[in-house]
Design a protein around this motif. Structure first.
Motif, PDB file in Angstrom:
ATOM      1  N   MET A 174       0.831  -1.204   0.000  1.00 38.84           N
ATOM      2  CA  MET A 174       0.000   0.000   0.000  1.00 38.84           C
ATOM      3  C   MET A 174       0.872   1.263   0.000  1.00 38.84           C
ATOM      4  O   MET A 174       0.596   2.217  -0.726  1.00 38.84           O
ATOM      5  CB  MET A 174      -0.920   0.014   1.218  1.00 38.84           C
ATOM      6  CG  MET A 174      -2.095  -0.947   1.134  1.00 38.84           C
ATOM      7  SD  MET A 174      -3.263  -0.647   2.474  1.00 38.84           S
ATOM      8  CE  MET A 174      -4.538  -1.853   2.066  1.00 38.84           C
ATOM      9  N   LEU A 175       1.926   1.248   0.800  1.00 39.49           N
ATOM     10  CA  LEU A 175       2.829   2.388   0.840  1.00 39.49           C
ATOM     11  C   LEU A 175       3.532   2.567  -0.495  1.00 39.49           C
ATOM     12  O   LEU A 175       3.743   3.704  -0.947  1.00 39.49           O
ATOM     13  CB  LEU A 175       3.873   2.203   1.950  1.00 39.49           C
ATOM     14  CG  LEU A 175       3.409   2.498   3.379  1.00 39.49           C
ATOM     15  CD1 LEU A 175       4.522   2.178   4.371  1.00 39.49           C
ATOM     16  CD2 LEU A 175       2.984   3.949   3.524  1.00 39.49           C
ATOM     17  N   ASP A 176       3.893   1.458  -1.139  1.00 41.25           N
ATOM     18  CA  ASP A 176       4.547   1.543  -2.447  1.00 41.25           C
ATOM     19  C   ASP A 176       3.638   2.198  -3.471  1.00 41.25           C
ATOM     20  O   ASP A 176       4.085   3.038  -4.273  1.00 41.25           O
ATOM     21  CB  ASP A 176       4.950   0.140  -2.923  1.00 41.25           C
ATOM     22  CG  ASP A 176       6.115  -0.440  -2.123  1.00 41.25           C
ATOM     23  OD1 ASP A 176       6.821   0.366  -1.479  1.00 41.25           O
ATOM     24  OD2 ASP A 176       6.293  -1.664  -2.133  1.00 41.25           O
ATOM     25  N   ALA A 209       1.124   4.251  -2.807  1.00 41.25           N
ATOM     26  CA  ALA A 209       0.952   5.645  -2.412  1.00 41.25           C
ATOM     27  C   ALA A 209       2.172   6.476  -2.824  1.00 41.25           C
ATOM     28  O   ALA A 209       2.033   7.601  -3.311  1.00 41.25           O
ATOM     29  CB  ALA A 209       0.730   5.742  -0.909  1.00 41.25           C
ATOM     30  N   ARG A 210       3.369   5.920  -2.649  1.00 39.53           N
ATOM     31  CA  ARG A 210       4.598   6.629  -3.055  1.00 39.53           C
ATOM     32  C   ARG A 210       4.604   6.849  -4.561  1.00 39.53           C
ATOM     33  O   ARG A 210       5.077   7.880  -5.052  1.00 39.53           O
ATOM     34  CB  ARG A 210       5.829   5.826  -2.627  1.00 39.53           C
ATOM     35  CG  ARG A 210       6.088   5.814  -1.128  1.00 39.53           C
ATOM     36  CD  ARG A 210       7.478   5.265  -0.834  1.00 39.53           C
ATOM     37  NE  ARG A 210       7.659   5.010   0.584  1.00 39.53           N
ATOM     38  CZ  ARG A 210       7.582   3.819   1.157  1.00 39.53           C
ATOM     39  NH1 ARG A 210       7.320   2.755   0.411  1.00 39.53           N
ATOM     40  NH2 ARG A 210       7.767   3.673   2.445  1.00 39.53           N
ATOM     41  N   HIS A 211       4.105   5.851  -5.308  1.00 37.65           N
ATOM     42  CA  HIS A 211       4.059   5.969  -6.763  1.00 37.65           C
ATOM     43  C   HIS A 211       3.158   7.135  -7.179  1.00 37.65           C
ATOM     44  O   HIS A 211       3.480   7.883  -8.114  1.00 37.65           O
ATOM     45  CB  HIS A 211       3.552   4.654  -7.363  1.00 37.65           C
ATOM     46  CG  HIS A 211       3.682   4.590  -8.858  1.00 37.65           C
ATOM     47  ND1 HIS A 211       4.892   4.668  -9.499  1.00 37.65           N
ATOM     48  CD2 HIS A 211       2.749   4.462  -9.841  1.00 37.65           C
ATOM     49  CE1 HIS A 211       4.699   4.592 -10.806  1.00 37.65           C
ATOM     50  NE2 HIS A 211       3.402   4.463 -11.039  1.00 37.65           N
ATOM     51  N   ILE A 212       2.035   7.296  -6.473  1.00 35.59           N
ATOM     52  CA  ILE A 212       1.133   8.416  -6.758  1.00 35.59           C
ATOM     53  C   ILE A 212       1.839   9.733  -6.484  1.00 35.59           C
ATOM     54  O   ILE A 212       1.762  10.679  -7.279  1.00 35.59           O
ATOM     55  CB  ILE A 212      -0.148   8.302  -5.899  1.00 35.59           C
ATOM     56  CG1 ILE A 212      -0.930   7.043  -6.272  1.00 35.59           C
ATOM     57  CG2 ILE A 212      -1.022   9.542  -6.073  1.00 35.59           C
ATOM     58  CD1 ILE A 212      -2.060   6.716  -5.316  1.00 35.59           C
ATOM     59  N   ARG A 239      -4.904   1.592  -6.390  1.00 36.95           N
ATOM     60  CA  ARG A 239      -4.591   1.182  -7.780  1.00 36.95           C
ATOM     61  C   ARG A 239      -5.271   2.119  -8.774  1.00 36.95           C
ATOM     62  O   ARG A 239      -4.670   2.532  -9.771  1.00 36.95           O
ATOM     63  CB  ARG A 239      -5.035  -0.265  -8.013  1.00 36.95           C
ATOM     64  CG  ARG A 239      -4.203  -1.320  -7.275  1.00 36.95           C
ATOM     65  CD  ARG A 239      -4.470  -2.708  -7.831  1.00 36.95           C
ATOM     66  NE  ARG A 239      -3.775  -3.733  -7.076  1.00 36.95           N
ATOM     67  CZ  ARG A 239      -4.348  -4.461  -6.110  1.00 36.95           C
ATOM     68  NH1 ARG A 239      -5.632  -4.286  -5.806  1.00 36.95           N
ATOM     69  NH2 ARG A 239      -3.652  -5.378  -5.465  1.00 36.95           N
ATOM     70  N   LYS A 240      -6.542   2.442  -8.515  1.00 38.55           N
ATOM     71  CA  LYS A 240      -7.259   3.352  -9.417  1.00 38.55           C
ATOM     72  C   LYS A 240      -6.622   4.744  -9.391  1.00 38.55           C
ATOM     73  O   LYS A 240      -6.557   5.426 -10.413  1.00 38.55           O
ATOM     74  CB  LYS A 240      -8.726   3.439  -9.013  1.00 38.55           C
ATOM     75  CG  LYS A 240      -9.528   2.169  -9.309  1.00 38.55           C
ATOM     76  CD  LYS A 240     -10.972   2.328  -8.865  1.00 38.55           C
ATOM     77  CE  LYS A 240     -11.780   1.071  -9.174  1.00 38.55           C
ATOM     78  NZ  LYS A 240     -13.188   1.196  -8.697  1.00 38.55           N
ATOM     79  N   VAL A 244      -3.471   5.420  -8.932  1.00 36.47           N
ATOM     80  CA  VAL A 244      -2.233   5.364  -9.718  1.00 36.47           C
ATOM     81  C   VAL A 244      -2.548   5.570 -11.188  1.00 36.47           C
ATOM     82  O   VAL A 244      -1.884   6.331 -11.904  1.00 36.47           O
ATOM     83  CB  VAL A 244      -1.497   4.026  -9.499  1.00 36.47           C
ATOM     84  CG1 VAL A 244      -0.370   3.858 -10.513  1.00 36.47           C
ATOM     85  CG2 VAL A 244      -0.935   3.961  -8.088  1.00 36.47           C
ATOM     86  N   GLY A 245      -3.603   4.892 -11.669  1.00 35.07           N
ATOM     87  CA  GLY A 245      -4.002   5.061 -13.063  1.00 35.07           C
ATOM     88  C   GLY A 245      -4.460   6.472 -13.362  1.00 35.07           C
ATOM     89  O   GLY A 245      -4.132   7.041 -14.405  1.00 35.07           O
ATOM     90  N   GLY A 246      -5.215   7.072 -12.430  1.00 36.07           N
ATOM     91  CA  GLY A 246      -5.684   8.433 -12.629  1.00 36.07           C
ATOM     92  C   GLY A 246      -4.557   9.436 -12.634  1.00 36.07           C
ATOM     93  O   GLY A 246      -4.528  10.368 -13.439  1.00 36.07           O
ATOM     94  N   ALA A 247      -3.565   9.244 -11.745  1.00 35.01           N
ATOM     95  CA  ALA A 247      -2.421  10.155 -11.686  1.00 35.01           C
ATOM     96  C   ALA A 247      -1.590  10.057 -12.952  1.00 35.01           C
ATOM     97  O   ALA A 247      -1.078  11.055 -13.466  1.00 35.01           O
ATOM     98  CB  ALA A 247      -1.559   9.837 -10.463  1.00 35.01           C
ATOM     99  N   ALA A 248      -1.461   8.843 -13.494  1.00 41.03           N
ATOM    100  CA  ALA A 248      -0.703   8.656 -14.733  1.00 41.03           C
ATOM    101  C   ALA A 248      -1.369   9.369 -15.896  1.00 41.03           C
ATOM    102  O   ALA A 248      -0.712   9.990 -16.738  1.00 41.03           O
ATOM    103  CB  ALA A 248      -0.554   7.166 -15.031  1.00 41.03           C
ATOM    104  N   ALA A 249      -2.709   9.300 -15.950  1.00 37.83           N
ATOM    105  CA  ALA A 249      -3.442   9.967 -17.024  1.00 37.83           C
ATOM    106  C   ALA A 249      -3.301  11.481 -16.920  1.00 37.83           C
ATOM    107  O   ALA A 249      -3.148  12.181 -17.928  1.00 37.83           O
ATOM    108  CB  ALA A 249      -4.921   9.566 -16.963  1.00 37.83           C
ATOM    109  N   GLU A 250      -3.333  12.010 -15.695  1.00 38.91           N
ATOM    110  CA  GLU A 250      -3.172  13.454 -15.493  1.00 38.91           C
ATOM    111  C   GLU A 250      -1.796  13.919 -15.934  1.00 38.91           C
ATOM    112  O   GLU A 250      -1.639  14.956 -16.570  1.00 38.91           O
ATOM    113  CB  GLU A 250      -3.378  13.799 -14.014  1.00 38.91           C
ATOM    114  CG  GLU A 250      -4.820  13.705 -13.554  1.00 38.91           C
ATOM    115  CD  GLU A 250      -4.958  14.006 -12.079  1.00 38.91           C
ATOM    116  OE1 GLU A 250      -3.981  14.490 -11.483  1.00 38.91           O
ATOM    117  OE2 GLU A 250      -6.038  13.760 -11.518  1.00 38.91           O
ATOM    118  N   THR A 251      -0.771  13.129 -15.603  1.00 34.42           N
ATOM    119  CA  THR A 251       0.605  13.481 -15.977  1.00 34.42           C
ATOM    120  C   THR A 251       0.766  13.485 -17.487  1.00 34.42           C
ATOM    121  O   THR A 251       1.392  14.379 -18.066  1.00 34.42           O
ATOM    122  CB  THR A 251       1.597  12.484 -15.356  1.00 34.42           C
ATOM    123  OG1 THR A 251       1.397  12.455 -13.937  1.00 34.42           O
ATOM    124  CG2 THR A 251       3.027  12.872 -15.656  1.00 34.42           C
TER     125      THR A 251
END
Length: 309
Positions: A192-194, A196-199, A252-253, A255-262
């Protein structure tokens, strides 16, 4: 031209002294402000200072300060008596010590001010104090009396001047234990921390204030413009908070949303008309807002506006 100084006096480091003036570093004059009106007449509400027992209006020259002892007992304190509380910091900022910027707890910060030499003399002494603080990479701590109260002030170089930040006293800062003691101790899984860090990594960047817009202020401008134009006001649907049932799935969702924003942020924006700095313009200038530029005023409107009834 600089606004009127909030305080004038002297800045002193040991035997080095110079006249200085203190100015507010921030302003809220551009924010929309409202008046209170009588719904029946549309007239403004006026507040009067009245005697609590007689109900009669009291002129300003007859109003004095009083400290409440109990329900009906006050100790009267005159303006002259307050002025006789002779603190050296009333007219002089004496630098007492130098500290590292990281030593100052953010909870103690109140508001920033600009400090500059006052008049044509004292620029040399001011520069000596400013550059000494700059070269030592420290924050100077002093005291001054502002609005009939003595404050701690932290001074640090800013361009050719000094930025002074008022600081709170320890008794003004609440104990966090009163709020945090009943927070549960939770053991968080590594995966979970991994996630969160990715986000955080995907959303990391540099703080640029110009990127942020006061969305509430913009919404107020839209509301007032619509009412001026006689348009019906349609309430917007409020965002709903959702209960997180599966925390891992939510991460997980995210992470996907943050990737799309970037990915969207990296796409070059289409060139269009450059927007003016600040918030959205009013149809006409109102109190608390800057008037629209002449160029904007000259543009013909697409349709003549109807006056609201």
């Amino acid at each position: 031209m600089a606004p009127r100084a909030n305080w004038k006096g002297f800045l002193r480091l040991s035997l080095v002294t110079c006249p200085v003036a203190l100015y507010p570093a921030t302003s809220e004059s551009e924010k929309i402000s409202f008046n209170q009106l009588n719904r029946a007449t549309g007239h403004r509400i006026k507040y009067l200072k009245v005697d609590a027992d007689t109900g009669e209006e009291v002129p300003n020259e007859d109003i004095v300060k009083g400290y409440k002892i109990d329900t009906d007992t006050f100790i009267e304190v005159t303006k002259e008596e307050l002025e006789n509380v002779a603190l050296e910091s009333t007219r002089t900022i004496e630098i007492d010590e130098f500290v590292d910027r990281t030593d100052i707890d953010p909870r103690y910060l109140i508001r920033p001010y600009y400090l500059r030499p006052d008049g044509k003399v004292g620029h040399d002494a001011f520069a000596v104090i400013r550059e000494t603080i700059r070269e030592m990479d420290k924050v100077a701590i002093g005291r001054l009396v502002l609005t009939n109260r003595e404050h701690i002030i932290a001074l640090e170089p800013l361009d050719k001047g000094l930025m002074g930040t008022l600081l709170r006293y320890p008794y003004e800062v609440r104990d966090p234990k009163e709020y945090f003691d009943d927070i549960h101790d939770v053991k968080i899984a590594k995966d979970m921390l991994d996630l969160a860090r990715h986000i955080v990594d995907q959303k990391s960047g540099s703080f640029k204030p110009d990127k942020f817009e006061d969305q509430y202020e913009t919404a107020l401008v839209d509301l007032i413009n619509q009412k001026r134009a006689g348009k019906p006001i349609v309430p917007k649907e409020r965002p709903r908070g959702e209960n997180v049932v599966d925390l891992m799935d939510a991460l997980r969702k995210s992470v996907g949303g943050a990737a799309a924003e970037t990915k969207a942020a990296k796409k070059p924006a289409k060139k269009g008309k450059k927007a003016a700095a600040g918030q959205k313009e009013m149809l006409m200038p109102i109190a608390g807002k800057k008037p629209a530029k002449d160029t904007a005023a000259k543009k013909p409107s697409a349709k003549p506006q109807r006056k609201s009834a």
